[in-house]
Design a protein around this motif. Structure first.
Motif, PDB file in Angstrom:
ATOM      1  N   CYS A  54      48.201  39.903  50.626  1.00  0.00           N
ATOM      2  CA  CYS A  54      47.182  39.657  49.594  1.00  0.00           C
ATOM      3  C   CYS A  54      46.833  38.189  49.410  1.00  0.00           C
ATOM      4  CB  CYS A  54      47.657  40.220  48.249  1.00  0.00           C
ATOM      5  SG  CYS A  54      48.298  41.901  48.312  1.00  0.00           S
ATOM      6  N   ILE A  55      47.721  37.303  49.819  1.00  0.00           N
ATOM      7  CA  ILE A  55      47.553  35.886  49.494  1.00  0.00           C
ATOM      8  C   ILE A  55      46.331  35.273  50.160  1.00  0.00           C
ATOM      9  CG2 ILE A  55      48.975  35.023  51.409  1.00  0.00           C
ATOM     10  CD1 ILE A  55      50.153  33.011  49.424  1.00  0.00           C
ATOM     11  N   THR A  56      45.891  35.833  51.306  1.00  0.00           N
ATOM     12  CA  THR A  56      44.741  35.258  52.020  1.00  0.00           C
ATOM     13  C   THR A  56      43.472  35.319  51.174  1.00  0.00           C
ATOM     14  OG1 THR A  56      45.713  35.948  54.119  1.00  0.00           O
ATOM     15  CG2 THR A  56      43.371  35.386  54.125  1.00  0.00           C
TER      16      THR A  56
ATOM     17  N   GLY B 180      34.773  33.143  47.222  1.00  0.00           N
ATOM     18  CA  GLY B 180      34.113  33.791  48.341  1.00  0.00           C
ATOM     19  C   GLY B 180      34.949  34.839  49.040  1.00  0.00           C
ATOM     20  N   ARG B 181      36.208  35.002  48.642  1.00  0.00           N
ATOM     21  CA  ARG B 181      37.079  35.993  49.283  1.00  0.00           C
ATOM     22  C   ARG B 181      37.597  37.034  48.311  1.00  0.00           C
ATOM     23  NH1 ARG B 181      41.031  32.657  53.470  1.00  0.00           N
ATOM     24  NH2 ARG B 181      39.375  31.750  54.766  1.00  0.00           N
ATOM     25  N   GLY B 182      38.231  36.571  47.242  1.00  0.00           N
ATOM     26  CA  GLY B 182      38.805  37.512  46.293  1.00  0.00           C
ATOM     27  C   GLY B 182      38.924  36.903  44.909  1.00  0.00           C
ATOM     28  N   PRO B 183      38.823  37.718  43.859  1.00  0.00           N
ATOM     29  CA  PRO B 183      38.884  37.191  42.491  1.00  0.00           C
ATOM     30  C   PRO B 183      40.311  36.863  42.076  1.00  0.00           C
ATOM     31  CG  PRO B 183      38.704  39.571  42.445  1.00  0.00           C
ATOM     32  CD  PRO B 183      38.610  39.173  43.893  1.00  0.00           C
ATOM     33  N   SER B 184      40.421  36.188  40.959  1.00  0.00           N
ATOM     34  CA  SER B 184      41.725  35.904  40.377  1.00  0.00           C
ATOM     35  C   SER B 184      42.345  37.195  39.841  1.00  0.00           C
ATOM     36  CB  SER B 184      41.592  34.883  39.248  1.00  0.00           C
ATOM     37  OG  SER B 184      42.810  34.743  38.539  1.00  0.00           O
TER      38      SER B 184
ATOM     39  N   GLN C 207      43.890  50.174  42.550  1.00  0.00           N
ATOM     40  CA  GLN C 207      43.253  49.716  43.785  1.00  0.00           C
ATOM     41  C   GLN C 207      44.122  50.012  45.008  1.00  0.00           C
ATOM     42  OE1 GLN C 207      40.250  48.543  44.069  1.00  0.00           O
ATOM     43  NE2 GLN C 207      39.681  48.031  41.979  1.00  0.00           N
ATOM     44  N   VAL C 208      45.426  49.853  44.874  1.00  0.00           N
ATOM     45  CA  VAL C 208      46.320  50.035  46.020  1.00  0.00           C
ATOM     46  C   VAL C 208      46.554  51.517  46.301  1.00  0.00           C
ATOM     47  CG1 VAL C 208      48.647  49.597  46.886  1.00  0.00           C
ATOM     48  CG2 VAL C 208      47.405  47.790  45.685  1.00  0.00           C
ATOM     49  N   ASN C 209      46.809  52.307  45.270  1.00  0.00           N
ATOM     50  CA  ASN C 209      47.115  53.723  45.476  1.00  0.00           C
ATOM     51  C   ASN C 209      45.916  54.515  45.983  1.00  0.00           C
ATOM     52  OD1 ASN C 209      49.867  53.744  44.784  1.00  0.00           O
ATOM     53  ND2 ASN C 209      49.391  53.845  42.607  1.00  0.00           N
ATOM     54  N   THR C 210      44.711  54.087  45.654  1.00  0.00           N
ATOM     55  CA  THR C 210      43.517  54.786  46.141  1.00  0.00           C
ATOM     56  C   THR C 210      43.058  54.279  47.500  1.00  0.00           C
ATOM     57  OG1 THR C 210      42.097  53.242  44.913  1.00  0.00           O
ATOM     58  CG2 THR C 210      42.711  55.305  43.810  1.00  0.00           C
ATOM     59  N   GLY C 211      43.774  53.318  48.081  1.00  0.00           N
ATOM     60  CA  GLY C 211      43.425  52.809  49.399  1.00  0.00           C
ATOM     61  C   GLY C 211      42.292  51.812  49.413  1.00  0.00           C
ATOM     62  N   ARG C 212      41.833  51.379  48.234  1.00  0.00           N
ATOM     63  CA  ARG C 212      40.746  50.401  48.188  1.00  0.00           C
ATOM     64  C   ARG C 212      41.221  49.007  48.572  1.00  0.00           C
ATOM     65  NH1 ARG C 212      39.354  54.274  44.326  1.00  0.00           N
ATOM     66  NH2 ARG C 212      37.114  54.784  44.271  1.00  0.00           N
ATOM     67  N   MET C 213      42.470  48.736  48.309  1.00  0.00           N
ATOM     68  CA  MET C 213      43.059  47.445  48.648  1.00  0.00           C
ATOM     69  C   MET C 213      44.330  47.676  49.462  1.00  0.00           C
ATOM     70  SD  MET C 213      41.236  44.941  47.525  1.00  0.00           S
ATOM     71  CE  MET C 213      39.701  44.955  46.599  1.00  0.00           C
ATOM     72  N   PRO C 214      44.593  46.840  50.447  1.00  0.00           N
ATOM     73  CA  PRO C 214      43.812  45.687  50.907  1.00  0.00           C
ATOM     74  C   PRO C 214      42.469  46.112  51.510  1.00  0.00           C
ATOM     75  CG  PRO C 214      46.065  45.604  51.744  1.00  0.00           C
ATOM     76  CD  PRO C 214      45.856  46.962  51.189  1.00  0.00           C
ATOM     77  N   MET C 215      41.443  45.355  51.196  1.00  0.00           N
ATOM     78  CA  MET C 215      40.086  45.673  51.625  1.00  0.00           C
ATOM     79  C   MET C 215      39.898  45.269  53.089  1.00  0.00           C
ATOM     80  SD  MET C 215      36.660  44.576  49.571  1.00  0.00           S
ATOM     81  CE  MET C 215      35.056  45.322  49.895  1.00  0.00           C
ATOM     82  N   ALA C 216      39.380  46.209  53.884  1.00  0.00           N
ATOM     83  CA  ALA C 216      39.229  45.941  55.317  1.00  0.00           C
ATOM     84  C   ALA C 216      38.172  44.878  55.588  1.00  0.00           C
ATOM     85  CB  ALA C 216      38.872  47.230  56.050  1.00  0.00           C
ATOM     86  N   ALA C 217      37.073  44.888  54.846  1.00  0.00           N
ATOM     87  CA  ALA C 217      35.990  43.923  55.048  1.00  0.00           C
ATOM     88  C   ALA C 217      35.210  43.783  53.754  1.00  0.00           C
ATOM     89  CB  ALA C 217      35.065  44.379  56.180  1.00  0.00           C
ATOM     90  N   GLN C 218      34.574  42.630  53.584  1.00  0.00           N
ATOM     91  CA  GLN C 218      33.765  42.390  52.399  1.00  0.00           C
ATOM     92  C   GLN C 218      32.543  43.307  52.415  1.00  0.00           C
ATOM     93  OE1 GLN C 218      34.510  40.454  49.858  1.00  0.00           O
ATOM     94  NE2 GLN C 218      36.366  39.584  50.745  1.00  0.00           N
TER      95      GLN C 218
END
Length: 301
Positions: free
Chosen positions: A96-98, A109-113, A125-136
Motif C-alpha cells: 500500500c505504501i506506493t 496523483g496516486r492515492g489519498p491520505s 475496500q480490501v474485503n471486496t477486492g477493490r484494494m489494492p487497485m490494479a490501475a487508476q
C-alpha cells in the motif's frame, strides 16, 4: 656591682597587658580573602543543588515503583491490538505504501491520505477486492478474489486505525440488524439509496464512467461500512445523519429485497425487474397460444 634598671629590672615590653594590636591587611591580601570566601559559598550552593536534585530523583523513583504495575497492566491489555497493527504495517509497507505514502499520508496523483479513515473503510475496500487497485480509473471495481484474507484486512485496518483513528463497525451489528424494522428501512432506502442502486437493489449507471453496484450478496458488515465511509461516489451517512439503528433498519430491508426467497418479480425470476416483466411475458405467451388455438380451430372447420 651593676645597678638594676628602673622598674625592678623588667623590660617595659614584658609588663604590657591586653591584646596585641592586629595588623591591617593591604589591598591585595583583602582581595584574595574575599575571593576565597566567594568560592566557598559557590561550592556550598552547588552541593545544596545536588542534594535537592538527588532527593527529587529518589521521590520520582519511589512514585514510579508504586504505580508501575498499573502501567505494565495497561501495556499488556493493549498488546493484542499492537500486535495486529504491527502485522498490518508489514502488509502496508509491501502493498500500500506506493500509493498511500509513508504513515498513510497519501501520495498526490496516486492515492489519498488514510489518516482518520478508520478500520471500517479499509476492511470494506480490501474485503471486496477493490484494494489494492490494479490501475487508476473512474472507480475501483470489486472482485470475487480479494488479494488479502479477512484476517489480513483486519490487520491493515488495525494499523490504519492506529495511525489516525476513524470509524468502526459496531460489535453487535448482527443483533441490530435482526432487531431492525424492514418497513422503516424501506422508507430510508427509497429516499437515500434507490436513485443509484435501483428500487430492487440491482445497481445502476452513474456519470463519468462510475456506477452503483448491485447489492446482491453483500454482507451486513459491508453494507454498514459503505454507509459509514462513503466509498467511491457514494455519500457518507454519518451517525448524525442516519443513526446506527436506522442503518440497521436499512440493512434489514436490503437483505429482504435481495434475498432469493423474496423475489420481487414473483415466482419466476425474469431479471428482477418486477411484476411488469412477468405480465408482459404472460401476455405474449397467452396471445401466441390464443392465435395458435384459433388457427387450429379454423383449420378443423
Amino acid at each position: 656591682m651593676r645597678r638594676p634598671p628602673p622598674g625592678g629590672g623588667r623590660r617595659p615590653d614584658k609588663d604590657r597587658t591586653g591584646p596585641r594590636p592586629v595588623r591591617e591587611l593591604d589591598k591585595g591580601e583583602a582581595t584574595t580573602v574575599a575571593a576565597s570566601a566567594k568560592r566557598r559559598r559557590g561550592w556550598r550552593k552547588r552541593l545544596g543543588a545536588l542534594a535537592r536534585f538527588t532527593g527529587a530523583l529518589v521521590i520520582v523513583g519511589g512514585l514510579y515503583s508504586v504505580f508501575s504495575p498499573g502501567l505494565y497492566a495497561q501495556e499488556s491489555e493493549a498488546g493484542a491490538i499492537d500486535a495486529d497493527a504491527v502485522k498490518g504495517q508489514e502488509l502496508y509497507d509491501t502493498s500500500c505504501i506506493t500509493c498511500h505514502g509513508d504513515n498513510g499520508e497519501g501520495v498526490e496523483g496516486r492515492g489519498p491520505s488514510l489518516i482518520g479513515v478508520g478500520s471500517a473503510a479499509v476492511e470494506f475496500q480490501v474485503n471486496t477486492g477493490r484494494m489494492p487497485m490494479a490501475a487508476q480509473g473512474a472507480q475501483a471495481p470489486d472482485s470475487d478474489y480479494p488479494v488479502f484474507t479477512e484476517e489480513e484486512a483486519e490487520w491493515l485496518g488495525a494499523y490504519i486505525e492506529y495511525l489516525g483513528g476513524g470509524d468502526v463497525v459496531p460489535d453487535d451489528l448482527d443483533a441490530l440488524v435482526a432487531a431492525g424494522t424492514v418497513g422503516e428501512g424501506g422508507e430510508l432506502y427509497r429516499v437515500n439509496c434507490s436513485s443509484c442502486h435501483g428500487f430492487s437493489g440491482g445497481g445502476g449507471a452513474l456519470s463519468s464512467g462510475a456506477h452503483a453496484p448491485s447489492l446482491s450478496g453483500v454482507t451486513n458488515e459491508e453494507l454498514y461500512q459503505a454507509m459509514l465511509t462513503g466509498p467511491q461516489n457514494m455519500p457518507v451517512f454519518a451517525d448524525n445523519q442516519l443513526t446506527p439503528e436506522q442503518k440497521a433498519d436499512l440493512i434489514a430491508y436490503v437483505q429482504f429485497i435481495v434475498n432469493d426467497d423474496r423475489d420481487p418479480g414473483g415466482v419466476f425470476n425474469l431479471g428482477r425487474f418486477g411484476p411488469s416483466t412477468e405480465g408482459l411475458a404472460i401476455f405474449l405467451v397467452g396471445m401466441t397460444a390464443l392465435l395458435l388455438t384459433t388457427l387450429w380451430i379454423a383449420g378443423k372447420s
